[in-house]
Design a protein around this motif. Structure first.
Motif, PDB file in Angstrom:
ATOM      1  N   THR A   1       0.718  -1.422   0.254  1.00  0.00           N
ATOM      2  CA  THR A   1      -0.051  -0.123  -0.056  1.00  0.00           C
ATOM      3  C   THR A   1       0.733   0.713  -0.181  1.00  0.00           C
ATOM      4  OG1 THR A   1      -0.077  -0.093   2.276  1.00  0.00           O
ATOM      5  CG2 THR A   1      -1.417  -1.616   1.281  1.00  0.00           C
ATOM      6  N   SER A   2       0.533   2.230  -0.646  1.00  0.00           N
ATOM      7  CA  SER A   2       1.142   3.611  -0.740  1.00  0.00           C
ATOM      8  C   SER A   2       0.249   4.291  -0.495  1.00  0.00           C
ATOM      9  CB  SER A   2       2.311   3.509  -2.096  1.00  0.00           C
ATOM     10  OG  SER A   2       3.030   5.003  -1.904  1.00  0.00           O
ATOM     11  N   ASP A   3       0.318   5.753  -0.669  1.00  0.00           N
ATOM     12  CA  ASP A   3      -0.176   6.962  -0.941  1.00  0.00           C
ATOM     13  C   ASP A   3       0.862   7.441  -2.458  1.00  0.00           C
ATOM     14  OD1 ASP A   3      -1.820   6.679   0.726  1.00  0.00           O
ATOM     15  OD2 ASP A   3      -1.497   7.328   2.189  1.00  0.00           O
ATOM     16  N   TRP A   4       1.935   7.349  -2.349  1.00  0.00           N
ATOM     17  CA  TRP A   4       2.970   8.335  -3.054  1.00  0.00           C
ATOM     18  C   TRP A   4       1.517   7.919  -4.867  1.00  0.00           C
ATOM     19  CZ3 TRP A   4       4.797   7.570  -8.105  1.00  0.00           C
ATOM     20  CH2 TRP A   4       5.860   8.129  -8.577  1.00  0.00           C
ATOM     21  N   ARG A   5       2.026   8.990  -5.385  1.00  0.00           N
ATOM     22  CA  ARG A   5       1.618   9.531  -6.262  1.00  0.00           C
ATOM     23  C   ARG A   5       2.533  10.240  -7.677  1.00  0.00           C
ATOM     24  NH1 ARG A   5      -4.382   9.791  -8.451  1.00  0.00           N
ATOM     25  NH2 ARG A   5      -2.730  11.788  -9.649  1.00  0.00           N
ATOM     26  N   PRO A   6       2.681   9.602  -8.892  1.00  0.00           N
ATOM     27  CA  PRO A   6       3.606  10.710  -9.693  1.00  0.00           C
ATOM     28  C   PRO A   6       3.218  12.138  -9.962  1.00  0.00           C
ATOM     29  CG  PRO A   6       2.518   9.330 -10.803  1.00  0.00           C
ATOM     30  CD  PRO A   6       1.932   9.120 -10.173  1.00  0.00           C
ATOM     31  N   VAL A   7       2.740  12.279  -9.763  1.00  0.00           N
ATOM     32  CA  VAL A   7       1.051  14.033  -9.937  1.00  0.00           C
ATOM     33  C   VAL A   7       0.801  13.888  -8.516  1.00  0.00           C
ATOM     34  CG1 VAL A   7       0.409  15.209 -10.961  1.00  0.00           C
ATOM     35  CG2 VAL A   7       1.387  13.699 -12.670  1.00  0.00           C
ATOM     36  N   GLU A   8       0.859  15.296  -8.117  1.00  0.00           N
ATOM     37  CA  GLU A   8       0.463  15.843  -6.352  1.00  0.00           C
ATOM     38  C   GLU A   8      -1.144  15.625  -7.291  1.00  0.00           C
ATOM     39  OE1 GLU A   8       0.041  18.538  -2.725  1.00  0.00           O
ATOM     40  OE2 GLU A   8       1.886  19.037  -5.116  1.00  0.00           O
ATOM     41  N   LEU A   9      -1.817  15.366  -5.978  1.00  0.00           N
ATOM     42  CA  LEU A   9      -3.257  15.303  -6.098  1.00  0.00           C
ATOM     43  C   LEU A   9      -3.447  16.119  -5.055  1.00  0.00           C
ATOM     44  CD1 LEU A   9      -6.403  14.186  -6.840  1.00  0.00           C
ATOM     45  CD2 LEU A   9      -5.937  12.220  -5.600  1.00  0.00           C
ATOM     46  N   LYS A  10      -4.559  17.350  -5.234  1.00  0.00           N
ATOM     47  CA  LYS A  10      -5.242  17.525  -4.388  1.00  0.00           C
ATOM     48  C   LYS A  10      -6.610  17.806  -4.954  1.00  0.00           C
ATOM     49  CE  LYS A  10      -2.256  21.593  -5.553  1.00  0.00           C
ATOM     50  NZ  LYS A  10      -2.022  22.984  -6.058  1.00  0.00           N
ATOM     51  N   GLU A  11      -7.209  17.199  -3.193  1.00  0.00           N
ATOM     52  CA  GLU A  11      -8.808  17.198  -3.032  1.00  0.00           C
ATOM     53  C   GLU A  11      -9.533  18.324  -2.828  1.00  0.00           C
ATOM     54  OE1 GLU A  11      -9.197  12.863  -2.102  1.00  0.00           O
ATOM     55  OE2 GLU A  11      -7.712  12.927  -2.039  1.00  0.00           O
ATOM     56  N   GLY A  12     -10.566  18.653  -3.219  1.00  0.00           N
ATOM     57  CA  GLY A  12     -11.219  20.752  -2.104  1.00  0.00           C
ATOM     58  C   GLY A  12     -12.407  19.930  -3.216  1.00  0.00           C
ATOM     59  N   VAL A  13     -13.053  20.969  -2.203  1.00  0.00           N
ATOM     60  CA  VAL A  13     -14.288  21.620  -3.046  1.00  0.00           C
ATOM     61  C   VAL A  13     -14.386  23.019  -3.729  1.00  0.00           C
ATOM     62  CG1 VAL A  13     -16.888  22.278  -1.808  1.00  0.00           C
ATOM     63  CG2 VAL A  13     -15.191  19.836  -1.127  1.00  0.00           C
ATOM     64  N   PHE A  14     -15.241  22.998  -4.040  1.00  0.00           N
ATOM     65  CA  PHE A  14     -15.675  24.713  -4.828  1.00  0.00           C
ATOM     66  C   PHE A  14     -16.918  25.434  -4.282  1.00  0.00           C
ATOM     67  CE2 PHE A  14     -17.346  27.610  -8.321  1.00  0.00           C
ATOM     68  CZ  PHE A  14     -16.440  28.184  -8.576  1.00  0.00           C
TER      69      PHE A  14
END
Length: 747
Positions: free
Chosen positions: A194-207
């Motif tokens: 398991t890992s949370d690593w990603r090659p591209v940063e993921l921003k999760e948010g709300v508009f």
């Protein structure tokens, strides 16, 4: 960790180097350290775009180098095609299997890597394909779908059967979204990565209103449009990105694409080319709308589209020409289409008995995982749209901060398990009733529940049902399948479906009652097939009921099933679906059918494909059980396969002739192959073209037997003459009795 240091086959390494991949990502390196290349079982639960596919390729190439054979299981045919293209040309021979369910497909055994859907693998096991015993590496893509209501039980049994048969099998499970990975890994005897690593940063948010909230990070965007999804997409596209917008219905996907096209108003040569390509393929208003949207830089994507339309849209998006796709969740299920910004506009979905309910967290994560294009984007953004500040806080808690749901077994479905038990007996996986629970002890269901009491009762009921139906017999303690049961298992239909089909034909034949045989009615038989559990049926709306009731009473003499008050919805869904197939064999055009039933061309394809398979099964069953109905069933099967009236049957036997060319010939008084010579080459060529004319004139003259060279398309393939496909007599056939328009299928 360098790729070149791992001792991998040269062609795999060189293909990676050409793509700029020379070093493993951290999660990939973890897999190697945990024994990936030493044959250890692994469950790999890491984010989308973190390199799961390359991990699988590394293991498979190592097996092939050691003279092993690999099976890569996917949930969707489209994903199988994508992986086939991705794996081909790197050394190992690669094959793909998604077709007929009653074939051994022994030719596939010549390949080193075979890609197949779980249903196809299950059918290969039922048909005792010899090469299945040579599989040394099993890769299960989207392993969390063991929890799927539709295909979870099949996937679970495929894994269980292969582990039972191939004792030294290496299993690699790939998943991005799972709440209880340790439980699934434990069942597979696998180490967990398991890992949370990603090659591209993921921003999760709300508009909310004009502001994007990514935790501590706040970003204000311009809002020139009244719709939030438009403003989010325009902002992203103006910054050089692409967007995916997920909505909860097809209608909303199409509406969103039209708004996006109007907002973007792009004018580029590549978009013009894609639009022209789509316009040529368009046979319905939906196809023409799609072409118009793509011309301006936007598109929609859903299961109601035809395969070639989806492929053009996907290609245009991957190339960067199409900037925005609005889609139902089908696009999130494994297809490799990342975007800078993913907008989850609709996070509520209608659920029967509950009304509008939140989508699962696992589904949200699948959508969010599409954000961020490796090597193209500095980051990816997954955005939920809130209607107010209080709703924004709730969305954080309900989706962004929430853990994904646990996966559970779906093997407690009695209908599915009955079919699986028949297959276990038919293929010799189990030989006695006592061996059945022993085999099922190896399943994920028993692993999770630690009890066989409930499933034991299902087994008892299933064995009794199969014995009563004459599909299995007992000899002392031994169980074996009859010819009937063996055929049902090989045909890959449920025992319940087989009993409905054979029961209806027996009743019609008068065999059991001693009554005089009744006339075969195609409409009635189609209705029966639409009542089987193996046939997907169209949704009905309140606005459909008047039309359905009127049709039911006007055609009651032809129908084989009464519609009772207790099962009214199921009965009318079956009737509506049978009406669609009846329109198809009456040569109604696609545009008319789509308009009449409120569906897309892809729905016609899916309905015809499902009906083709059931008719193929019915033909085999009738030949064995009720041979007097063999000819009319086979005739119906040919008509549905090609979408033709009965009068075109003689012409359709000619190779190169489909529903459109056959109709053109017939309308020009060429009604059978023997009429071709009388008409002469010049006249025939004027109707169907010189190349086709030469081909069919030779067949008619006996230079190549039409029967011997007869076209043998797969029974479940959707047929059309692509180069001149037009509905008969324009949009409709005025000789047909008036039918009615429906409120439509699923939105």
């Amino acid at each position: 960790m360098k790729l070149e240091e791992l001792g991998l086959p040269e062609k795999l390494v060189s293909s990676c180097l050409k793509r700029g991949i020379s070093e493993l990502y951290p999660p990939q390196a973890d897999c190697v350290e945990k024994g990936l290349l030493e044959g250890k079982n692994l469950l790999i639960s890491i984010p989308t775009a973190s390199g799961k596919t390359l991990v699988a390729e590394m293991a498979m190439h190592r097996h092939v180098a050691n003279r092993g054979k690999c099976l890569y299981v996917v949930p969707l045919k489209a994903l199988a095609s994508e992986k086939f293209e991705e794996f081909s040309g790197k050394g190992p021979k690669t094959g793909i299997a998604t077709g007929d369910y009653d074939k051994k497909d022994e030719y596939l055994g010549r390949n080193d890597i075979i890609i197949a859907t779980s249903e196809k693998v299950d059918s290969l096991l039922r048909n005792n394909a010899a090469w299945m015993g040579s599989i040394t590496c099993l890769v299960v893509d989207e392993a969390h779908l063991i929890d799927s209501e539709d295909r979870g039980a099949t996937l679970e049994m495929v894994i269980t059967k292969l582990r039972h048969r191939n004792k030294d099998l290496q299993i690699i499970g790939l998943t991005a979204t799972i709440g209880n990975p340790r439980a699934l890994a434990s069942w597979l005897d696998a180490d967990l990565v398991t890992s949370d690593w990603r090659p591209v940063e993921l921003k999760e948010g709300v508009f909310c209103r004009d502001t994007l909230y990514f935790g501590e990070e706040i970003k204000t965007i311009e809002t020139p449009k009244k719709n939030d999804d438009e403003n989010l997409c325009i902002d992203c596209v103006n910054d050089g990105g692409q967007c995916l917008v997920f909505v909860n219905s097809r209608r909303n996907a199409e509406g969103c694409a039209k708004r996006m096209a109007s907002a973007l108003k792009l004018d580029e040569p590549e978009l013009e080319k894609l639009s022209v390509e789509l316009e040529k393929a368009a046979e319905t208003d939906m196809g023409r709308i799609l072409a118009a949207c793509v011309k301006k830089g936007a598109a929609f994507h859903h299961a109601g589209m035809k395969r070639d339309q989806r492929e053009i849209v996907e290609r245009g998006f991957r190339q960067g020409s199409i900037r925005v796709i609005s889609s139902t969740p089908t696009l999130a299920a494994g297809l490799n289409l990342p975007a800078r910004r993913v907008v989850i506009r609709d996070y509520l979905r209608f659920k029967g008995g509950e009304g509008m309910a939140p989508i699962p967290v696992r589904e949200y994560r699948q959508m969010a995982g599409r954000a961020g294009r490796p090597h193209l984007d500095p980051y990816g953004e997954a955005v939920l749209i809130a209607k107010g500040p209080e709703a924004a806080n709730g969305l954080y808690e309900e989706f962004i901060s929430a853990p994904a749901e646990d996966v559970t077994s779906r093997l407690d479905d009695e209908r599915v398990l009955t079919g699986q038990i028949l297959s276990l007996i038919s293929t010799g996986f189990v030989k006695t009733e006592e061996e059945l629970p022993e085999f099922l002890n190896e399943t994920f269901y028993v692993h999770m529940n630690k009890s066989t009491a409930y499933i034991g009762r299902i087994v008892e009921d299933a064995v009794a049902l199969l014995e009563e139906a004459g599909m299995i017999t007992r000899t002392g303690e031994y169980l074996s399948s009859t010819d009937y049961g063996h055929l049902v298992s090989r045909l890959y239909i449920t025992p319940q479906t087989a009993e409905i089909i054979t029961g209806a034909l027996r009743e019609r034949s008068g065999r059991e009652t001693g009554a005089a045989p009744k006339e075969f009615s195609e409409l009635g038989f189609l209705q029966v097939l639409c009542t089987t559990p193996d046939m997907y049926t169209l949704y009905i709306k309140k606005s459909d009921m008047d039309v359905l009731e009127r049709f039911y009473f006007e055609n009651e003499a032809e129908l084989w099933r009464e519609i009772s008050f207790d099962s009214m919805e199921e009965g009318f869904r079956a009737l509506k679906t049978a009406m669609l197939v009846n329109d198809w064999i009456s040569e109604a055009g696609e545009d008319l059918i789509c308009s009449r039933y409120g569906i897309g061309p892809g729905d016609i394809y899916n309905t015809v494909e499902g009906m083709n398979w059931l008719l193929h099964a019915s033909s085999r069953l009738s030949s064995m059980m009720i041979p007097e109905f063999g000819d009319p069933v086979r005739e119906t099967a040919i008509r549905v396969q090609h979408g033709i009236k009965r009068e075109l049957l003689p012409l359709i036997r000619l190779k190169g002739i489909g529903r459109v060319r056959a109709r053109r010939l017939f309308n020009n008084n060429i009604m059978a192959p023997e009429d071709l010579e009388k008409a002469g080459f010049d006249r025939v060529a004027a109707i169907v073209g010189k190349k086709i004319a030469q081909q069919i004139m030779k067949q008619a003259a006996g230079e190549g037997s039409a029967d011997a060279k007869r076209r043998t398309r797969p029974e479940n393939e959707y047929i059309s003459d692509k180069e001149d496909e037009v509905p008969v007599n324009g949009r409709d056939d005025p000789s047909r009795p008036s039918l009615f328009s429906f409120g439509g299928g699923p939105e």
